[in-house]
Design an enzyme around this catalytic site. Structure first.
Site, PDB file in Angstrom:
ATOM      1  N   HIS A  50       0.838  -1.200   0.000  1.00  0.00           N
ATOM      2  CA  HIS A  50       0.000   0.000   0.000  1.00  0.00           C
ATOM      3  C   HIS A  50       0.875   1.253   0.000  1.00  0.00           C
ATOM      4  O   HIS A  50       1.263   1.759   1.051  1.00  0.00           O
ATOM      5  CB  HIS A  50      -0.944   0.018   1.209  1.00  0.00           C
ATOM      6  CG  HIS A  50      -1.879   1.188   1.189  1.00  0.00           C
ATOM      7  ND1 HIS A  50      -2.950   1.258   0.334  1.00  0.00           N
ATOM      8  CD2 HIS A  50      -1.877   2.347   1.885  1.00  0.00           C
ATOM      9  CE1 HIS A  50      -3.579   2.401   0.508  1.00  0.00           C
ATOM     10  NE2 HIS A  50      -2.952   3.080   1.456  1.00  0.00           N
ATOM     11  N   GLY A 100      -6.581  14.396  -9.883  1.00  0.00           N
ATOM     12  CA  GLY A 100      -7.702  13.531 -10.267  1.00  0.00           C
ATOM     13  C   GLY A 100      -7.643  12.131  -9.671  1.00  0.00           C
ATOM     14  O   GLY A 100      -8.330  11.226 -10.153  1.00  0.00           O
ATOM     15  N   HIS A 107      -1.499   3.519  -8.516  1.00  0.00           N
ATOM     16  CA  HIS A 107      -1.882   2.671  -9.649  1.00  0.00           C
ATOM     17  C   HIS A 107      -1.571   3.382 -10.947  1.00  0.00           C
ATOM     18  O   HIS A 107      -1.618   4.603 -11.030  1.00  0.00           O
ATOM     19  CB  HIS A 107      -3.363   2.284  -9.587  1.00  0.00           C
ATOM     20  CG  HIS A 107      -4.308   3.444  -9.524  1.00  0.00           C
ATOM     21  ND1 HIS A 107      -4.558   4.123  -8.349  1.00  0.00           N
ATOM     22  CD2 HIS A 107      -5.043   4.067 -10.475  1.00  0.00           C
ATOM     23  CE1 HIS A 107      -5.420   5.098  -8.578  1.00  0.00           C
ATOM     24  NE2 HIS A 107      -5.721   5.094  -9.870  1.00  0.00           N
TER      25      HIS A 107
HETATM   26  P1  AMP Z   1      -8.013   7.226 -10.370  1.00  0.00           P
HETATM   27  O1  AMP Z   1      -8.915   8.378 -10.710  1.00  0.00           O
HETATM   28  O2  AMP Z   1      -6.743   7.275 -11.147  1.00  0.00           O
HETATM   29  O3  AMP Z   1      -7.798   7.081  -8.889  1.00  0.00           O
HETATM   30  O4  AMP Z   1      -8.764   5.966 -10.929  1.00  0.00           O
HETATM   31  C1  AMP Z   1      -9.236   4.905 -10.179  1.00  0.00           C
HETATM   32  C2  AMP Z   1      -9.713   3.879 -11.184  1.00  0.00           C
HETATM   33  O5  AMP Z   1     -10.047   2.699 -10.488  1.00  0.00           O
HETATM   34  C3  AMP Z   1     -10.953   4.303 -11.995  1.00  0.00           C
HETATM   35  O6  AMP Z   1     -10.635   4.274 -13.391  1.00  0.00           O
HETATM   36  C4  AMP Z   1     -11.993   3.237 -11.624  1.00  0.00           C
HETATM   37  O7  AMP Z   1     -12.813   2.866 -12.704  1.00  0.00           O
HETATM   38  C5  AMP Z   1     -11.125   2.095 -11.141  1.00  0.00           C
HETATM   39  N1  AMP Z   1     -11.753   1.196 -10.185  1.00  0.00           N
HETATM   40  C6  AMP Z   1     -12.377   1.523  -9.041  1.00  0.00           C
HETATM   41  N2  AMP Z   1     -12.810   0.432  -8.405  1.00  0.00           N
HETATM   42  C7  AMP Z   1     -12.431  -0.629  -9.151  1.00  0.00           C
HETATM   43  C8  AMP Z   1     -12.583  -2.043  -9.025  1.00  0.00           C
HETATM   44  N3  AMP Z   1     -13.209  -2.600  -7.986  1.00  0.00           N
HETATM   45  N4  AMP Z   1     -12.057  -2.827 -10.003  1.00  0.00           N
HETATM   46  C9  AMP Z   1     -11.437  -2.288 -11.063  1.00  0.00           C
HETATM   47  N5  AMP Z   1     -11.244  -0.963 -11.230  1.00  0.00           N
HETATM   48  C10 AMP Z   1     -11.747  -0.139 -10.296  1.00  0.00           C
END
Ligand code: AMP
Length: 120
Positions: A50, A100, A107
């Site tokens: 994490h 954002g 990630h």
């Molecule tokens: P960010 O705005 O870069 O923090 O993006 C987070 C991303 O995580 C978004 O594109 C979401 O669609 C994706 N996301 C959130 N929950 C999940 C999940 N359970 N499985 C796969 N993707 C996810």
């Protein structure tokens, strides 16, 4: 820094408590399809540890991040991104509120495939 945050959705995916469509897994990293894809290929790759954001990296993460960067093009090709230069892919890491970032576990979005895309 703690290895896992019990309130973090991506830590729960790493722990198998929330399902994902897995692309790749090893001891250090997990890659899985984004739940709301923008592009024909859209997956996320995360360190299992994490780490909150790119802004939280220190020199101790240099090796980990180097291994991650060399893994990304291999996974992009495996998932169907066409070869460089006509194909390729986009790598995005949203960092902090103004950047954002919605999920506060580091990630990398890997997006590719034929245009048009939903966004970007
Ligand atoms: P960010 O705005 O870069 O923090 O993006 C987070 C991303 O995580 C978004 O594109 C979401 O669609 C994706 N996301 C959130 N929950 C999940 C999940 N359970 N499985 C796969 N993707 C996810």
């Amino acid at each position: 820094m703690s290895q896992s945050d019990p309130n973090c959705i991506f830590c729960k995916i790493v722990a198998g408590q929330i399902p994902c469509k897995k692309v790749y897994e090893d001891e250090e990293f997990l890659a899985f399809h984004d739940i709301a894809p923008w592009a024909p290929v859209h997956f996320l790759i995360i360190p299992k540890q994490h780490i909150i954001s790119l802004a939280h990296l220190t020199s101790e993460h240099e090796g980990l991040m180097g291994r991650l960067m060399t893994l990304i093009p291999k996974l992009a090709a495996q998932e169907g991104c066409n070869p460089y230069p006509e194909g390729g892919f986009r790598l995005v890491t949203n960092t902090g509120k103004e950047g954002g970032q919605e999920v506060h576990h580091l990630h990398f979005h890997v997006m590719g495939g034929p245009r048009p895309w939903l966004k970007g």
